[in-house]
Design a protein around this motif. Structure first.
Motif, PDB file in Angstrom:
ATOM      1  N   ILE A  86       0.828  -1.203   0.000  1.00  0.00           N
ATOM      2  CA  ILE A  86       0.000   0.000   0.000  1.00  0.00           C
ATOM      3  C   ILE A  86       0.864   1.255   0.000  1.00  0.00           C
ATOM      4  O   ILE A  86       0.622   2.192  -0.776  1.00  0.00           O
ATOM      5  CB  ILE A  86      -0.973  -0.012   1.192  1.00  0.00           C
ATOM      6  N   GLY A  87       1.869   1.296   0.854  1.00  0.00           N
ATOM      7  CA  GLY A  87       2.765   2.449   0.885  1.00  0.00           C
ATOM      8  C   GLY A  87       3.449   2.647  -0.452  1.00  0.00           C
ATOM      9  O   GLY A  87       3.554   3.775  -0.947  1.00  0.00           O
ATOM     10  N   SER A  88       3.891   1.573  -1.068  1.00  0.00           N
ATOM     11  CA  SER A  88       4.531   1.671  -2.383  1.00  0.00           C
ATOM     12  C   SER A  88       3.569   2.203  -3.430  1.00  0.00           C
ATOM     13  O   SER A  88       3.943   3.022  -4.274  1.00  0.00           O
ATOM     14  CB  SER A  88       5.055   0.303  -2.818  1.00  0.00           C
ATOM     15  N   ALA A  89       2.320   1.756  -3.386  1.00  0.00           N
ATOM     16  CA  ALA A  89       1.317   2.238  -4.338  1.00  0.00           C
ATOM     17  C   ALA A  89       1.041   3.730  -4.134  1.00  0.00           C
ATOM     18  O   ALA A  89       0.898   4.484  -5.107  1.00  0.00           O
ATOM     19  CB  ALA A  89       0.030   1.428  -4.201  1.00  0.00           C
ATOM     20  N   LEU A  90       0.976   4.161  -2.884  1.00  0.00           N
ATOM     21  CA  LEU A  90       0.775   5.580  -2.597  1.00  0.00           C
ATOM     22  C   LEU A  90       1.954   6.419  -3.086  1.00  0.00           C
ATOM     23  O   LEU A  90       1.762   7.477  -3.695  1.00  0.00           O
ATOM     24  CB  LEU A  90       0.561   5.797  -1.102  1.00  0.00           C
ATOM     25  N   LEU A  91       3.168   5.943  -2.837  1.00  0.00           N
ATOM     26  CA  LEU A  91       4.341   6.695  -3.292  1.00  0.00           C
ATOM     27  C   LEU A  91       4.416   6.723  -4.805  1.00  0.00           C
ATOM     28  O   LEU A  91       4.800   7.738  -5.396  1.00  0.00           O
ATOM     29  CB  LEU A  91       5.617   6.111  -2.694  1.00  0.00           C
ATOM     30  N   ALA A  92       4.059   5.639  -5.467  1.00  0.00           N
ATOM     31  CA  ALA A  92       4.046   5.627  -6.937  1.00  0.00           C
ATOM     32  C   ALA A  92       3.050   6.663  -7.466  1.00  0.00           C
ATOM     33  O   ALA A  92       3.341   7.392  -8.420  1.00  0.00           O
ATOM     34  CB  ALA A  92       3.704   4.233  -7.457  1.00  0.00           C
ATOM     35  N   ALA A  93       1.882   6.756  -6.838  1.00  0.00           N
ATOM     36  CA  ALA A  93       0.895   7.755  -7.253  1.00  0.00           C
ATOM     37  C   ALA A  93       1.419   9.166  -7.021  1.00  0.00           C
ATOM     38  O   ALA A  93       1.233  10.061  -7.859  1.00  0.00           O
ATOM     39  CB  ALA A  93      -0.418   7.536  -6.499  1.00  0.00           C
ATOM     40  N   ALA A  94       2.077   9.382  -5.885  1.00  0.00           N
ATOM     41  CA  ALA A  94       2.639  10.701  -5.588  1.00  0.00           C
ATOM     42  C   ALA A  94       3.725  11.058  -6.597  1.00  0.00           C
ATOM     43  O   ALA A  94       3.758  12.181  -7.111  1.00  0.00           O
ATOM     44  CB  ALA A  94       3.206  10.715  -4.169  1.00  0.00           C
TER      45      ALA A  94
END
Length: 141
Positions: A86-94
């Motif tokens: 989840i954190g990786s997905a959020l950072l990818a979106a950012a």
């Protein structure tokens, strides 16, 4: 991860985000109040990025851009949902947001005592500077 939805926050999310941060974020900020979060969403509607699973908030990140630098705050994942990407997905979106805005370098505000966060930021390719207060990652080579 196909059941994970990443989206920008809307004004109706403010109370849920504040409640989520009480459970999932390490420490508090002076702007952790309804007015502060509502002001963020109103000023930059794409900055507060949410992760949802089955309609429930499971992660957040603030991806702010001042026209020159990209800043990351409040990366938080629900404790029972950690280590699931989840954190990786959020950072990818950012980072995708930043690239679209022309950002070339991202930095993250990370609490010095939050060792779990240090590992997560390192895994995402950020490195500490200024005695662990800021983490940076070039977004353009």
């Amino acid at each position: 991860m196909s059941d994970l939805r990443i989206r920008a926050a809307v004004p109706a999310d403010v109370d849920a985000v504040l409640a989520f941060w009480k459970d999932a974020a390490e420490g508090t900020s002076i702007s952790d109040d309804r007015d502060g979060v509502a002001r963020l969403v109103a000023r930059d509607p794409e900055a507060l990025i949410l992760a949802e699973r089955e309609g429930r908030l499971v992660g957040t990140v603030v991806a702010g851009f001042d026209g020159w630098r990209c800043h990351l705050y409040r990366l938080a994942v629900h404790p029972r949902q950690r280590r699931q990407g989840i954190g990786s997905a959020l950072l990818a979106a950012a980072e995708e947001r930043f690239a679209g805005l022309g950002g070339r370098r991202g930095d993250a505000m990370v609490l010095q005592h939050n060792e779990n966060a240090h590992h997560a930021w390192r895994a995402a390719g950020y490195t500490p500077e200024e005695q662990w207060r800021r983490w940076v990652k070039p977004l353009v080579e």
